[in-house]
Motif scaffolding. Structure first.
Motif, PDB file in Angstrom:
ATOM      1  N   LEU A 158       0.837  -1.194   0.000  1.00  0.00           N
ATOM      2  CA  LEU A 158       0.000   0.000   0.000  1.00  0.00           C
ATOM      3  C   LEU A 158       0.874   1.246   0.000  1.00  0.00           C
ATOM      4  O   LEU A 158       1.653   1.466   0.940  1.00  0.00           O
ATOM      5  N   ALA A 159       0.744   2.051  -1.023  1.00  0.00           N
ATOM      6  CA  ALA A 159       1.440   3.336  -1.030  1.00  0.00           C
ATOM      7  C   ALA A 159       0.768   4.270  -0.023  1.00  0.00           C
ATOM      8  O   ALA A 159      -0.388   4.057   0.376  1.00  0.00           O
ATOM      9  N   GLN A 160       1.483   5.290   0.379  1.00  0.00           N
ATOM     10  CA  GLN A 160       0.960   6.240   1.358  1.00  0.00           C
ATOM     11  C   GLN A 160      -0.311   6.899   0.821  1.00  0.00           C
ATOM     12  O   GLN A 160      -0.377   7.329  -0.324  1.00  0.00           O
ATOM     13  N   GLY A 161      -1.364   6.928   1.675  1.00  0.00           N
ATOM     14  CA  GLY A 161      -2.609   7.587   1.293  1.00  0.00           C
ATOM     15  C   GLY A 161      -3.504   6.789   0.370  1.00  0.00           C
ATOM     16  O   GLY A 161      -4.507   7.300  -0.110  1.00  0.00           O
ATOM     17  N   THR A 162      -3.172   5.524   0.117  1.00  0.00           N
ATOM     18  CA  THR A 162      -4.012   4.691  -0.751  1.00  0.00           C
ATOM     19  C   THR A 162      -4.708   3.623   0.085  1.00  0.00           C
ATOM     20  O   THR A 162      -4.366   3.381   1.242  1.00  0.00           O
ATOM     21  N   SER A 163      -5.700   2.961  -0.525  1.00  0.00           N
ATOM     22  CA  SER A 163      -6.438   1.918   0.197  1.00  0.00           C
ATOM     23  C   SER A 163      -6.600   0.700  -0.703  1.00  0.00           C
ATOM     24  O   SER A 163      -6.440   0.778  -1.918  1.00  0.00           O
ATOM     25  N   VAL A 164      -6.928  -0.401  -0.074  1.00  0.00           N
ATOM     26  CA  VAL A 164      -7.203  -1.634  -0.806  1.00  0.00           C
ATOM     27  C   VAL A 164      -8.436  -2.287  -0.191  1.00  0.00           C
ATOM     28  O   VAL A 164      -8.621  -2.260   1.030  1.00  0.00           O
TER      29      VAL A 164
END
Length: 693
Positions: free
Chosen positions: A424-430
């Motif tokens: 997960l990159a910073q500020g992203t969601s899954v």
């Protein structure tokens, strides 16, 4: 760091940690900075050969382009229709057709075979110009059967995925369910293939890759979609007038795609050739058999992705080996190729950025929910709920579900998390799907109350803390996955019984003598699942054509609740439910303990019958019912086209299952054992007279 000509080589290195995945993520985000688009030609071909041997040159099909293509992806269906191929997935026709393809490739270039993958009669061959082979990496192949019980390989798909330069490519060759009215089953097959084909990645810390996760997806095969709502003479009249536009408006695949039911995001080129099915073998004449099939565009080629242009899409009428005509498509695909200097510069900038970012910041995420309850879970009925994981920390993070102390896997076998790991990159969601699915392996202990739907998932962050997710639910007991002895002791539908009562009955099965259980046979609940024997004996392709999932669920509910005297659904759905019932028995009709003896005496009919005579009474009764039913089917073979070999191939592995994985020799012995009982003898007629109505 070495400067490599192909980014995929760097990303394919075996050791992957958080830092490596950070670099990979940033490289993918900045891909446009170091790649450029270069066009390559891909020849796609599909041919249903109807079990025939190659009798003519394939050059009119495979060498039909003016210049030699860079890639060949050639798919076959119905390579071998024999019972041996169906049961043992082994065929002498594979090398014959492989040689015919090699001889038919364009003569003006040298080609290398990169991959061959086959499932029964579905085969995919991948050839490439020799000079391109060095730029192919991360090659994987998968197969999935969607035939009866969702496993048999007479229908299904084979697929390959690979990286060429910097583009991910997936190619699928599928053979979907037959018959005009079965378009819903074809839709289901497509969705099953997309869900079940998962390619392993070189970096084992990353989740498997699904078909739709690739830059380019190429899909070919006998998709079996037909022409609807037109009579055969009207269809032939439109073909004679070359009014393909009117005809295409009645094409099932077009209609399903327009409704966005299947192949969402895919493109198919304009069809300006006549339907490729069904012809009299060896001719260009439409089907003159009794069935007089309506002509249809069964054989199709579609694609998904950017920078793709179709140069031709055509059938090849000169080939007459089969009742289908082969189809080809020539695609020009823009491939992402690495610029060495730009790649080096981008890579170094990313490494410097990560060096600055890797400080004492601890990864952290937030979860949308931490407790999940699955209501009324049923046998073989999928349920899913979604948990969103958001990276609210200051740095990218790597997550993975990890096993709890002293447990081999991260979750119970009836539960999966998809994806189970990722980045997960910073500020992203899954969005992670928590999926509950009870199958033949997990149903017995849930039916008996030995296990409940309860688990705790541990979501671990590398260099960070653990998060706990609670998963619970209630399971509705089913006759599917219950033992024969338990079903014989039940006096009412299984879902009308308190779970504690079922648990007591399971325990008591170990103490009842077989005679005690046999006394209860004629008025027991076992006759609910035996309703599955009320199939029309005249139905063609019985046990070979799969049913519909929705109909199976109705049949299961009917048996588990005793709600109807007559089972719902088509003959094919009832037949598949019977096979699933036998497959889910914790101890098969011929119990595991008898398996070695059965193999030892498989060639001696009298010894085989002697073994059956000493089975536990309820197992013996069910075996006799099934054999009487199969013999009845064989009496009507002129209508249903079943024979001893087909029925033995299908039922042998269900009635006489191995406690471990079978080899080919064991499979043949098991089939031989069951065949003895499909040829009726005077003793069988005695059994028929003794069976309760």
């Amino acid at each position: 760091q070495p400067i490599l000509a192909n980014k995929s080589q760097m990303l394919g290195m075996p050791q992957f940690g958080l830092r490596d995945n950070l670099i990979k993520c940033e490289l993918l985000k900045n891909e446009d900075a170091y790649t450029y688009i270069k066009n390559y030609s891909f020849f796609l071909g599909t041919y249903n050969v109807n079990g025939q041997n190659p009798k003519e040159s394939l050059s009119p099909w495979l060498a039909s382009t003016a210049t030699p293509p860079d890639f060949y992806l050639v798919g076959f269906q119905e390579l071998d229709l024999s019972k041996e191929a169906f049961l043992f997935n082994d065929t002498p026709k594979e090398p014959e057709w492989m040689l015919a393809v090699y001889k038919g490739l364009h003569p003006d270039a040298k080609y290398a075979l990169v991959k061959l993958v086959r499932l029964v009669g579905i085969m995919l061959l991948f050839y490439v110009k020799a000079e391109h082979a060095a730029h192919i990496s991360e090659m994987e192949a998968e197969t999935v059967g969607t035939g009866v019980m969702g496993r048999m390989g007479n229908k299904g798909a084979v697929a390959i995925r690979f990286q060429f330069h910097n583009s991910d490519i997936c190619v699928v060759n599928s053979h979907l369910a037959a018959h005009t009215e079965e378009f819903e089953r074809r839709n289901q097959d497509f969705k099953d293939i997309c869900r079940r084909i998962q390619f392993r990645q070189d970096d084992l810390t990353l989740p498997p890759l699904a078909i739709m996760k690739h830059n380019v997806v190429l899909w070919l095969g006998d998709l079996n979609y037909r022409i609807s709502d037109l009579e055969v003479d009207h269809v032939k009249d439109l073909i004679a007038k070359k009014d393909f536009e009117t005809l295409y408006n009645h094409d099932q695949l077009k209609r399903q795609m327009d409704e966005e039911v299947v192949f969402v995001g895919f493109t198919e080129g304009e069809i300006d050739f006549q339907p490729t099915y069904k012809y009299d073998t060896g001719s260009d004449q439409w089907d003159t058999s009794e069935k007089c099939r309506v002509p249809a565009w069964c054989d199709r080629i579609l694609w998904r992705g950017k920078n793709i242009k179709q140069l031709h899409y055509q059938s090849h009428m000169t080939l007459k080996t089969s009742d289908h005509k082969p189809v080809s498509s020539l695609l020009e695909i823009g491939i992402k190729v690495v610029n060495e200097e730009s790649y080096k510069r981008t890579f170094e900038e990313i490494v410097r950025h990560i060096d600055r970012m890797e400080n004492d910041c601890i990864p952290s995420v937030s979860l949308s929910e931490r407790e999940f309850f699955f209501q009324d879970v049923k046998f073989m009925q999928h349920q899913a709920k979604t948990v969103s994981v958001y990276n609210d920390g200051q740095v990218p993070c790597q997550f993975e579900f990890i096993p709890k102390l002293d447990e081999p896997t991260y979750c119970k076998p009836w539960l999966t998390a998809n994806p189970a790991k990722g980045f997960l990159a910073q500020g992203t969601s899954v969005d992670i799907d928590l999926e509950v699915f009870v199958n033949r392996s997990t149903a017995p202990e849930l039916n008996s109350g030995q296990q409940q739907l309860e688990d705790i998932l541990v979501l671990h962050l590398e260099r960070g803390k653990d998060y706990f997710i609670s998963v619970t639910g209630n399971y509705l007991p089913s006759c599917f996955g219950s033992s024969l002895s338990t079903l014989c002791l039940l006096r009412e539908p299984i879902q009308d019984m308190p779970l504690e009562t079922i648990r007591e009955l399971v325990r008591s099965c170990h103490f009842y003598k077989s005679t005690a259980i046999s006394d209860r046979f004629t008025d027991s609940y076992i006759f609910e699942p035996l309703k599955l024997l009320t199939i029309s004996v005249l139905q063609e392709e019985l046990f070979q054509q799969p049913g519909l999932r929705g109909e199976f669920e109705e049949i299961r509910d009917c048996l588990d609740t005793g709600s109807l005297d007559t089972l719902p659904g088509s003959n094919h759905s009832v037949a598949e439910a019977l096979l699933l019932f036998l497959d889910a028995l914790p101890d098969p009709v011929i119990p595991f303990s008898f398996y070695p003896q059965c193999l030892d005496c498989c060639s001696d009919s009298s010894r085989c019958r002697q073994i059956i005579s000493v089975l536990p009474q309820c197992h013996k009764n069910v075996f006799n019912y099934l054999i009487a039913f199969l013999q009845e089917l064989l009496k009507h073979s002129a209508h249903n086209r079943l024979d001893v070999s087909i029925l033995a191939s299908i039922f042998a592995g269900l009635l006489l299952r191995s406690p471990t994985k079978q080899d080919l020799t064991e499979k043949r012995k098991v089939k031989e054992f069951v065949q003895h009982f499909l040829v009726q003898t005077p003793s069988d007629r005695d059994i028929d007279e003794k069976l309760p109505e």
